[in-house]
Every structure is written in C-alpha cells, then in structure tokens.
Design an enzyme around this catalytic site. Structure first.
Site, PDB file in Angstrom:
ATOM      1  N   ASP A 140      31.635  37.532  31.079  1.00 31.71           N
ATOM      2  CA  ASP A 140      32.905  36.540  31.300  1.00 31.71           C
ATOM      3  C   ASP A 140      32.155  36.398  29.978  1.00 31.71           C
ATOM      4  OD1 ASP A 140      34.258  34.254  30.953  1.00 31.71           O
ATOM      5  OD2 ASP A 140      32.906  33.745  32.809  1.00 31.71           O
TER       6      ASP A 140
HETATM    7  C1  BGC Z   1      35.809  31.811  30.812  1.00 30.48           C
HETATM    8  C2  BGC Z   1      36.624  32.886  31.444  1.00 30.48           C
HETATM    9  C3  BGC Z   1      37.957  33.385  30.043  1.00 30.48           C
HETATM   10  C4  BGC Z   1      36.254  33.312  29.865  1.00 30.48           C
HETATM   11  C5  BGC Z   1      37.855  34.194  28.168  1.00 30.48           C
HETATM   12  C6  BGC Z   1      34.418  32.247  29.119  1.00 30.48           C
HETATM   13  O1  BGC Z   1      34.500  31.086  29.577  1.00 30.48           O
HETATM   14  O2  BGC Z   1      34.552  31.399  32.202  1.00 30.48           O
HETATM   15  O3  BGC Z   1      36.857  32.497  32.466  1.00 30.48           O
HETATM   16  O4  BGC Z   1      37.972  34.111  31.077  1.00 30.48           O
HETATM   17  O5  BGC Z   1      36.083  32.742  28.548  1.00 30.48           O
HETATM   18  O6  BGC Z   1      38.498  32.783  27.705  1.00 30.48           O
END
Ligand code: BGC
Length: 684
Positions: free
Chosen positions: A235
C-alpha cells in the site's frame, strides 16, 4: 481525452524513460487518459526490442468520470447485483482511459464510524461484505481476465485495517486470530474465490507485526491457506514504513522483509529497485526469488492481452464517459442506497406541496460525490435542487449556511423560505474530504453551524425532512425526534439529485437498509450487532449487566434497519428439517407480504445463533438475505439455503469447526427483529 495528464506528461515521460530503461518500472499509478497511457506504451515499444507493456493502475473506487455512490452507500442497497453493475461501469470508464487495474474493492470490515475509511467498504458484517466483495470483483474483471472493458480488481487492505484501535487511521490492530479468521478473512476469501487478481497489503500491524512485512499473513495465510494466486502490491509506501514501525533497521532491511513476506510489487518509490540487487549480491535473495515474484505480474499482463494490444482506442472515452447508460446506472443504484430512518408519513412528498429546500448540500456539486473520486466532473453532478426541479416539484431554495459557518442573513433567508412553504427539506452533512483515508473523527454529529440552521428551521414549526449526506453514519440524537422524516443519503455521486428526488417523490420506494449500526453517541463506538455474548448480557432490566450508566447499550438504529413507504409482514417460517448432520443443509422459507398501500421493497434477513459453543459465539450472525419487490397486498415466498458449513467458526486452537448442537434462527427485517424465530439441531 487529451487534457487528462498532459500537464504532467513531460515529467512523467522523462521519469518513466529513465526508470523503465533501467528496468525499474513496470506499472504506473495515477496516470490516466488514453492519450498519455498510449504514448507511454508507445515510448516503451519503440525504444526497446522486447518491451514489457506497462500496467496502469488507479483508485477507481466508485467510478472514474461517472461517480457512483460510495461503496458504503452501495452496500445499503443490500443488492450485490447493483454493486456488480456499478463496478462494470467503473471498469469500462477506466479501461477507455487506459487504466487496466483498479485499487478496489476495499473489503475491510468496518465497525468503527470514527474510522474515515468506513466510507470505502461494505459495512460491519462479514457475510454481507463477502457478497459485495465477490460481486464487485466480477463487475470489475468480467467473466475472465482480459475481457474487453474490464480491469483487474485489487482487494484491499490485507488485513484487518478496519480494526484500528480507536478508529484512528494507520493505528495498530490487536485482535485474536479467531476474530481475524471469522470476521476479517471471509470477505477476502469470497473475493479470491471470485477470481480477484490482486491484493493490497495493509499499512497496519496485526498483533504487533506490520502486514506489509508479515510472511505469516501474506504468504502462509493469503496464498497457502486461502489460495490466492495473483500478485500482492504494497500500500503506497508501506514498505518504507516498516522502518518507522521499528520492524526493519533500514530501508534495505524493509525491502528484504516485505519481499520475503510476499509483496510482489512496490506501489510507490524506488525501494525495490534500489535494494533488491544488493540483496541478491549479499545472497539474501536469489534471482529465482525475483523471477518468482515477477511471474504473477507478467502472467496478468499476458492475460490482460497487453502484450498483443497495449493501446486503447483514443476516441472511446468521449462516448463512454458519463454516457446515458452509466448515468442511468448511477441513478438507479443511487436511489436504492438511501436509508429512510424516520418518517411520520410526510414522505413521499405530496405533489402539491410547496417545498423550501435548505442547506449547504442542497445545491452542491462536489461534496455529494464523496471522497476518492478518480476523475470526477462536478459540473455534471445533478444537485438535490436540480433533481427536485427535474421531478417537477415546486421548490424555493435557500442555502442557510456554509458547511461550517453561518451568517445571520443566510439564516433569515432560509427561515423566510421555510415560512412560505408547506415543508422544509433540509440537506446537511459533511465536506467530501471529511471521510476517506486519514479522515478519522472523534465527533460524529453535524457541525455547529448546521445544527444551528436545523434548530432555526425547526423553530418555524414547518415539518422538516432532513437528508444527511456523509461518508459515515452521523449521530442524530439531538434532533432525530424533532424532524418529520430523516434519511441518510450518503454520497450518491453524479446523479445524486435525481436519485434523491426519485425517493422523495415516491417514484421509487425508500428501500436502503443500514449496513452499519448507528450509535447513539460516540461513546458507544465500536458498536456492531454481531458481538459475542457476555455472562451478563444487556437485558435492560438490572444493574450489573454489560452496558453504560449514562447511555443505552443498544444502537440508535440497528444493522439492517431502514423504512419503506409500504409495510411488510413476515410469516409462515418453515424449516425443511429441524435436524441436520454437520455435512448437511437445511432450507428456510417464509412468506413476505406487502401489507401497505404502495408497491415497495424490503429485505428479508436470515440470522442465526449458535446457542452453545466451545467458544462464545456471536449473539447473531447474518447468513442470508433476499430483497423482494411486492405490489400492495401481494406476497411471495423467500427461501434460504443454510448449509451446516455456513455455521463453522474457528475454535481456540484455530481449527475450523462446525459444532453439533442447537441453533436458533430468525428471519426479520433488521438485526433486532425477532418476529420469526425457529430452532434446529446439528448432529455429528
Ligand atoms: C491507500 C490505498 C490506495 C493507495 C493509492 C493509499 O494511501 O491506503 O487504499 O489505493 O494509497 O492511492
């Protein structure tokens, strides 16, 4: 659509070429638009003899150009087919924008409305969330990976992110493995079984170990036990964060731990490419390890057909974005998400009523789209005011106040509008950016300026229909018994106004049902219907039972609750047998009758309770639901298959067991509805 991404185009291309050439980039996040994605693919095809096409991924959470209702809103339709339809709409718009991979669905169980990301998921219940997980995976991916206008799904965030202590985003998660297995894994399992191609590792720790560095979670559990065979992406910067957690001594160690845990792809930054070569030199990783990690990514690129056709048709976006078919889907899904919580009979609005439409969200185009909009076009949003006028209602509009500020003049205008009307429809709620990632909140009611507006309008004596647009359940204690009607309209997206008007006018029955329990006050949180029992259950009779001295122990509105414009009676509960073996199954049927004067929809919900177990079992667990549409006076039979296997849980030793013994079951219209009750026994 050339305008998207062109301003950043040159930066992107240069960054891309530098990194691609060194073999450091294989996929791209946040680049959208057919032209830019095609040009990047072309650069790579022209420059290299054996190019590996790029995979463009993005957060297409609830639509790309057509913004659909938020996932939490969609779950309140209790209609997984609607979510599948919505996901297919989102997939098609993503596909024509060159995006072949969405970071959705979020199938984290969310039981704490303080957590801002409750808006991104399907509520508090593992069974319901599982049905939405498999439906959205199907909607995104189509029948098989590579189907035109479909994209890869990414289930997130593995695992237990919604269990963050205090509802504080990114916070630790401390839970028993039994809870992890029985509550947080089923939705992921359902998505895996539906073929989800990718999974995102979570930021949080589970029982002290960061998910993004846990081999137990990402390999032993996710791959070996649950059978996931796609690829895992970090993530964002969750690999870098292993150092901040105090789980890795430096970035190289963080990369080693994440890689070893089972993360195939680092979403952002250069950490994998910076450190993996050195880890190979040091003998900690082998080239074969890297090949093994890359294989599922390449496999999916092959299955997507990217090697044969990495480009998308640049003329399609114009035809597909916000097309009639997508707007119709958005409206039809949206109206089924609205949850009517109070109604003294004022709704649906009679045709000849003069309406004062008041509130900072009544004629507003951005906030009602909610957070995580991918490429929204707020100019196209149908506001509540526009929707009501489209429906032919006689409406006078007054804003009344801003989201967080009031002015005497605006208040006076609003009062005047209310006084000159038969009914005031007041639309209150939150800024879109008050829910979503990093948007935890300790207070769950409306901002003061809006409460003041509401009080002022109520003081006119005109009946008030209150509509609340928010990404989480709002606490309504201070006003819910003073309004004539109350509904959560959540954040319904592009067609908000028409969807709301469909319900206000009764063109469509109010038929949304809660997928999260609504607390009376923040002090009750976390609150959910399927909690285990205590030795001193809350019966409301005596002291020294579980509860609060200064607050009721029950939610204001239970899971599954919501009003229709009609009324429904459930009767004739039948069990095909009262005894089943542990490998058997039983059929539960009942009759649903529309006892009201209007056509309408309700949801028959099947709950069970394992009366005696080797571990204390939840007081209720949802095991089935059926949404029915009935003309006035009409009735139908609904039936649920209940295999004994659905009664399984993980015992103290973490063995999955179906324990023989007595079970109670209920079919009702919400989690506290015990009108129809039966019992059966599971035998060895
Ligand atoms: C979030 C994810 C997201 C990713 C890309 C992260 O901060 O937790 O859910 O898909 O960013 O934007």
């Amino acid at each position: 659509m050339s305008q998207f991404g062109t301003s950043i185009y040159h930066d992107r291309v240069n960054y891309f070429l530098d990194h691609y050439e060194e073999g450091k980039i294989g996929s791209y996040l946040t680049v959208k638009g057919a032209e830019i994605t095609n040009r990047l693919q072309r650069e790579c095809a022209e420059k290299f003899p054996t190019p590996i096409p790029l995979l463009f991924g993005d957060d297409v959470i609830h639509g790309l150009r057509t913004t659909l209702p938020t996932p939490l809103a969609q779950s309140c339709s209790w209609d997984p087919a609607a979510a599948e339809r919505g996901a297919a709409v989102a997939a098609k718009e993503a596909y024509v924008a060159g995006i072949k991979w969405t970071f959705s669905p979020m199938v984290d169980i969310a039981r704490d409305p303080r957590w801002g990301r409750i808006v991104e998921g399907y509520g508090e219940d593992p069974y319901l969330c599982s049905r939405f997980a498999e439906a959205t995976v199907r909607g995104y991916q189509g029948k098989e990976i590579g189907e035109k206008y479909h994209v890869l799904a990414c289930m997130k965030h593995f695992i237990a992110y919604g269990g963050c202590v205090g509802g504080r985003d990114y916070n630790e998660v401390d839970m028993s493995l039994q809870t992890l297995y029985d509550t947080y894994l089923p939705s992921f399992q359902a998505g895996i079984d539906a073929g989800a191609a990718t999974v995102m590792a979570a930021f949080n720790t589970v029982n002290g170990v960061p998910c993004s560095g846990s081999r137990y979670l990402l390999t032993e559990l996710l791959r070996e036990q649950m059978g996931f065979d796609g690829f895992v992406v970090s993530d964002c910067d969750s690999i870098r964060e292993l150092e901040a957690h105090g789980y890795a001594e430096d970035q190289k160690d963080a990369v080693y731990k994440a890689f070893h845990a089972g993360i195939n792809m680092n979403m952002t930054g250069d950490r994998y490419s910076d450190h993996i070569p050195q880890l190979i030199q040091e003998g900690k990783l082998t080239e074969q390890d890297v090949d093994n990690a890359v294989l599922p990514i390449l496999t999916l690129k092959v299955l997507l057909g990217l090697f044969e056709e990495p480009y998308v048709d640049e003329t399609e976006a114009e035809k597909v974005f916000l097309c009639d078919e997508h707007l119709t889907a958005c409206r039809e899904i949206g109206r089924d998400c609205i949850v009517l919580l109070e109604n003294n009979g004022i709704l649906p609005l009679a045709e000849n009523k003069k309406v004062a439409l008041i509130g900072p969200l009544a004629d507003e185009k951005r906030h009602v789209l909610g957070p995580w909009c991918c490429l929204p076009d707020p100019d196209k949003t149908v506001t509540v005011l526009e929707g009501m006028r489209n429906a032919g209602l006689d409406v006078t509009y007054a804003k009344g106040c801003d989201l967080n500020e009031s002015s005497d003049e605006e208040l006076r205008t609003a009062v005047c509008a209310a006084q000159n009307s038969d009914v005031a429809v007041v639309v209150l709620g939150q800024h879109f950016n008050m829910s979503g990632e990093a948007k935890s909140r300790a207070n769950l009611t409306l901002p003061d300026a809006q409460l003041q507006l509401l009080d002022t309008i109520l003081a006119t004596g005109k009946p008030v229909v209150l509509l609340i647009s928010d990404g989480r359940p709002t606490v309504v204690e201070s006003f819910r018994d003073r309004v004539a009607a109350l509904a959560y309209i959540w954040q319904l997206g592009t067609m908000t106004g028409d969807a709301v008007a469909d319900v206000l006018t009764g063109k469509c029955d109010a038929n949304g049902r809660l997928t999260v329990s609504v607390p009376r006050s923040v002090g009750q949180v976390p609150i959910h219907y399927n909690h285990p029992n205590t030795g001193r259950p809350h019966l409301g009779l005596v002291w020294y039972e579980t509860g609060y001295t200064d607050e009721d122990a029950t939610p204001r509105y239970p899971f599954g609750y919501g009003l229709s414009y009609s009324s429904f009676a459930l009767s004739e509960l039948t069990l095909s047998t009262d005894t089943i073996p542990v490998n058997g199954s039983l059929t539960v049927t009942c009759r649903v009758t529309n006892t009201g004067a209007r056509a309408g929809k309700t949801v028959a919900q099947l709950y069970i309770r394992d009366l005696v177990g080797s571990c204390v079992r939840p007081v209720k667990e949802l095991k089935g639901f059926k949404k029915v549409v009935l003309e006035p006076g009409a009735s139908c039979t609904v039936s649920f298959e209940l295999p004994a296997d659905a009664l399984a849980f993980h015992n103290e030793k973490l063995e999955r067991v179906v324990e023989p013994g007595k079970f109670r079951l209920w079919v009702g219209q919400h989690a506290h509805d015990e009108t129809l009750c039966g019992e059966f026994t599971v035998t060895e």
